[in-house]
Scaffold this motif. Sequence first.
Motif, PDB file in Angstrom:
ATOM      1  N   ASN A 149       8.898  23.177 -20.750  1.00 11.59           N
ATOM      2  CA  ASN A 149       9.995  23.497 -19.854  1.00 11.59           C
ATOM      3  C   ASN A 149       9.860  24.928 -19.328  1.00 11.59           C
ATOM      4  OD1 ASN A 149      12.636  22.321 -18.871  1.00 11.59           O
ATOM      5  ND2 ASN A 149      13.380  24.274 -19.688  1.00 11.59           N
ATOM      6  N   ARG A 150       9.347  25.789 -20.202  1.00 10.31           N
ATOM      7  CA  ARG A 150       9.182  27.198 -19.818  1.00 10.31           C
ATOM      8  C   ARG A 150       8.180  27.850 -20.756  1.00 10.31           C
ATOM      9  NH1 ARG A 150      13.885  31.789 -20.169  1.00 10.31           N
ATOM     10  NH2 ARG A 150      12.881  33.416 -18.917  1.00 10.31           N
ATOM     11  N   ARG A 151       7.378  28.748 -20.205  1.00  9.27           N
ATOM     12  CA  ARG A 151       6.406  29.505 -21.002  1.00  9.27           C
ATOM     13  C   ARG A 151       6.700  30.990 -20.835  1.00  9.27           C
ATOM     14  NH1 ARG A 151       1.930  32.483 -20.144  1.00  9.27           N
ATOM     15  NH2 ARG A 151       0.237  32.404 -21.672  1.00  9.27           N
ATOM     16  N   ARG A 152       6.721  31.703 -21.968  1.00 13.72           N
ATOM     17  CA  ARG A 152       6.977  33.143 -21.932  1.00 13.72           C
ATOM     18  C   ARG A 152       5.962  33.849 -22.819  1.00 13.72           C
ATOM     19  NH1 ARG A 152      11.330  30.674 -23.490  1.00 13.72           N
ATOM     20  NH2 ARG A 152      11.580  31.801 -25.456  1.00 13.72           N
ATOM     21  N   ASP A 153       5.459  34.980 -22.357  1.00 11.22           N
ATOM     22  CA  ASP A 153       4.500  35.791 -23.119  1.00 11.22           C
ATOM     23  C   ASP A 153       5.154  37.133 -23.424  1.00 11.22           C
ATOM     24  OD1 ASP A 153       2.376  37.234 -24.150  1.00 11.22           O
ATOM     25  OD2 ASP A 153       0.912  36.301 -22.811  1.00 11.22           O
ATOM     26  N   HIS A 154       5.506  37.354 -24.704  1.00  7.46           N
ATOM     27  CA  HIS A 154       6.214  38.570 -25.110  1.00  7.46           C
ATOM     28  C   HIS A 154       5.319  39.411 -26.018  1.00  7.46           C
ATOM     29  CE1 HIS A 154      10.527  36.830 -24.408  1.00  7.46           C
ATOM     30  NE2 HIS A 154       9.783  36.887 -23.318  1.00  7.46           N
ATOM     31  N   GLY A 155       4.645  40.344 -25.396  1.00  5.02           N
ATOM     32  CA  GLY A 155       3.875  41.305 -26.188  1.00  5.02           C
ATOM     33  C   GLY A 155       2.865  40.680 -27.116  1.00  5.02           C
ATOM     34  N   GLY A 156       2.146  39.683 -26.610  1.00  5.78           N
ATOM     35  CA  GLY A 156       1.101  39.074 -27.419  1.00  5.78           C
ATOM     36  C   GLY A 156       1.557  37.851 -28.175  1.00  5.78           C
ATOM     37  N   VAL A 157       2.847  37.567 -28.224  1.00  9.69           N
ATOM     38  CA  VAL A 157       3.377  36.338 -28.820  1.00  9.69           C
ATOM     39  C   VAL A 157       3.798  35.412 -27.685  1.00  9.69           C
ATOM     40  CG1 VAL A 157       5.117  35.332 -30.334  1.00  9.69           C
ATOM     41  CG2 VAL A 157       4.136  37.563 -30.882  1.00  9.69           C
ATOM     42  N   ILE A 158       3.346  34.158 -27.744  1.00 13.17           N
ATOM     43  CA  ILE A 158       3.672  33.193 -26.686  1.00 13.17           C
ATOM     44  C   ILE A 158       4.783  32.263 -27.165  1.00 13.17           C
ATOM     45  CG2 ILE A 158       2.792  31.273 -25.303  1.00 13.17           C
ATOM     46  CD1 ILE A 158       0.067  32.626 -25.354  1.00 13.17           C
ATOM     47  N   PHE A 159       5.790  32.089 -26.313  1.00 14.34           N
ATOM     48  CA  PHE A 159       6.876  31.161 -26.598  1.00 14.34           C
ATOM     49  C   PHE A 159       6.805  30.005 -25.595  1.00 14.34           C
ATOM     50  CE2 PHE A 159       8.308  35.215 -28.206  1.00 14.34           C
ATOM     51  CZ  PHE A 159       8.945  34.900 -29.398  1.00 14.34           C
ATOM     52  N   LEU A 160       6.933  28.810 -26.109  1.00 16.45           N
ATOM     53  CA  LEU A 160       6.991  27.611 -25.273  1.00 16.45           C
ATOM     54  C   LEU A 160       8.297  26.880 -25.563  1.00 16.45           C
ATOM     55  CD1 LEU A 160       3.387  26.126 -25.761  1.00 16.45           C
ATOM     56  CD2 LEU A 160       4.192  27.575 -23.877  1.00 16.45           C
ATOM     57  N   ASP A 161       9.086  26.606 -24.526  1.00 12.97           N
ATOM     58  CA  ASP A 161      10.236  25.719 -24.682  1.00 12.97           C
ATOM     59  C   ASP A 161       9.752  24.306 -24.380  1.00 12.97           C
ATOM     60  OD1 ASP A 161      11.908  27.823 -25.230  1.00 12.97           O
ATOM     61  OD2 ASP A 161      12.612  28.044 -23.161  1.00 12.97           O
ATOM     62  N   ILE A 162       9.778  23.442 -25.396  1.00  5.80           N
ATOM     63  CA  ILE A 162       9.280  22.072 -25.260  1.00  5.80           C
ATOM     64  C   ILE A 162      10.472  21.139 -25.079  1.00  5.80           C
ATOM     65  CG2 ILE A 162       7.862  20.266 -26.297  1.00  5.80           C
ATOM     66  CD1 ILE A 162       6.370  22.825 -25.550  1.00  5.80           C
ATOM     67  N   ARG A 163      10.350  20.258 -24.097  1.00 11.05           N
ATOM     68  CA  ARG A 163      11.468  19.392 -23.703  1.00 11.05           C
ATOM     69  C   ARG A 163      11.096  17.926 -23.883  1.00 11.05           C
ATOM     70  NH1 ARG A 163      11.001  20.223 -18.525  1.00 11.05           N
ATOM     71  NH2 ARG A 163      10.086  18.192 -18.047  1.00 11.05           N
ATOM     72  N   ASP A 164      12.017  17.174 -24.479  1.00  5.97           N
ATOM     73  CA  ASP A 164      11.904  15.714 -24.479  1.00  5.97           C
ATOM     74  C   ASP A 164      13.283  15.151 -24.172  1.00  5.97           C
ATOM     75  OD1 ASP A 164      13.387  15.813 -26.830  1.00  5.97           O
ATOM     76  OD2 ASP A 164      11.694  15.367 -28.145  1.00  5.97           O
ATOM     77  N   LYS A 165      13.484  13.863 -24.336  1.00  8.50           N
ATOM     78  CA  LYS A 165      14.741  13.247 -23.923  1.00  8.50           C
ATOM     79  C   LYS A 165      15.946  13.701 -24.741  1.00  8.50           C
ATOM     80  CE  LYS A 165      14.739   8.978 -26.643  1.00  8.50           C
ATOM     81  NZ  LYS A 165      14.930   7.515 -26.548  1.00  8.50           N
TER      82      LYS A 165
END
Length: 584
Positions: free
Chosen positions: A25-41
């Motif tokens: 749903n969204r990808r964010r890169d915060h100072g070398g740490v990657i965050f992924l918001d994963i979406r399903d139903k």
Amino acid sequence: MRTHFCGELNKKNLDQDVTLCGWVNRRRDHGGVIFLDIRDKKGLAQVVINPETIDTFKLAETIRNEFVLKITGKVIARDNEMINNKISTGEIEVLANHIEILNASKPIPFQLDSMETSEEVRLKYRYLDLRREEMQKRLRLRSKVTHFMRDFMDKNDFLDIETPFLTKATPEGARDYLVPSRTHEGGFFALPQSPQLFKQLLMMSGFERYYQIVKCFRDEDLRADRQPEFTQLDVETSFMNEDEITSLMENMIRGLFKDLGDIDLPNEFPTITYHNAIKLYGVDRPDMRIPLQMVDVNEIMEKVEFKVFSGPANSENGRVAALKVPGGASISRKQIDDYTKFVSIYGAKGLAYIKINDDGPSSPIIKFLGDEVTQKVIDLTGAKTGDIIFFGADKSKIVNEALGSLREKLGNDLKLFNKEWAPIWVVDFPMFDEADDGTFNAIHHPFTAPSVSTEALLDNPGKSLSRAYDLVINGSEVGGGSIRIHQSDMQKTVLKLLGIGDEEAREKFGFLLDALDYGCPPHGGIAFGLDRLVMTLSKTESIRDVIAFPKTQTAACLLTDAPSSVSKSQLKELNIKVTLPTKN
């Protein structure tokens, strides 16, 4: 492939190893740490990828929005300052140790959370548009609505019976969609505008209680709440009168709104006659949340010198009506000009008004009306200081449509609603609409029973009422039905009044007329527009928002590029030749 749904994770899952599948749903890169918001139903889950997991982190750097992933990791608690109370999984996150890209995605043509995307783009890429949370919610609501309906009908001893899609063309108020027959040269099927005749035949077959959630097809001018193909809950019963049918269906609607929207509708829906609906609100589907009513001022205006008013006031088909708007004196001249343009859509030639200011009434028309007539209008409408009175003066049809539509627009613009939900039954519709040439058209359809005998109908068809009823909620007609004609003589009489002679009636309705002669029971029914009901429940303004793959207002499908041309070989099989109009 998965152990859990994204949206179902919570603190009970802490320290568990989980496998999730879904879209980015969204990808964010915060100072070398990657965050992924994963979406399903079921919702969203935040996934964290640390650089220590070298291969996984390297892969995560290539991931973009709408990639489809399979992620394995451990559920951990978020730091207190990172808790997100806006989502159900906001107290936890998943520390990923392995990611598999199930499918990549090209850059999408619009952002799913953008409010600026045109409907044309949304419909062209409908499979992307349907990924949006609000669209997912609406279609889930639609599924729940149909489930509730089926459950209710089953509990009340109704049978779910299918009727044909390929049938005979019959006049039901709109143009038919025609399907050429390959095996019967020169013959055509029609897609049904409704299962009307078949459900009546089912009553003659002794089933007594039928229902169906069914597709219907009408080739008609479109607007926001119409589609060339739409879905309705179709209901027919034997040995029940209109009060029994409307009472039963009212129970269904009341339960539906309570169960799915926690909405308490009135224990008994109010009723209004068609005549009073038109007189007071200008339309046969009044929005009863708006506390504005039209007032006839014909008698007051009959002798004024102002021909704009006195002309319609003295005409048999004319009407002069006033619409008082509390607090409306603050409406600016520019806004009045805009409302004047608005009513012109309905044929109105202008929009006269009187403002009641602190120093008395003011308007360009007062000099034509005089103080005495002006005061009579103020007294009759109950206008007070700070109000405005709008006028409609023309043929009754124009006045009703113009002021009725203005009433609804004012209600929306000025936020005049005095309640959130307002269901109402509209009853006692005229049997026919009489054209200028003296011919008659059915207000509902040719199989609606009149409220009078055959003799009385023939004596005065233009003044006869029908046994029809519509359910209106918040100004939207969500259902309509009637008691049907169950006697052959009455049916033939109605068809003749509609200009359908014996030969034409036999050609178009012979099977129905024959069935009426073999012990047809009294019967009636109703149909609810599923799309409109879901639209109303979800508080959106277009039924395209609650249909998975709708057509545009020009009856086209932008997703599949339909309608489209077909091959010459297909046309040859059908013995059809396409002739296009020549271009100038």
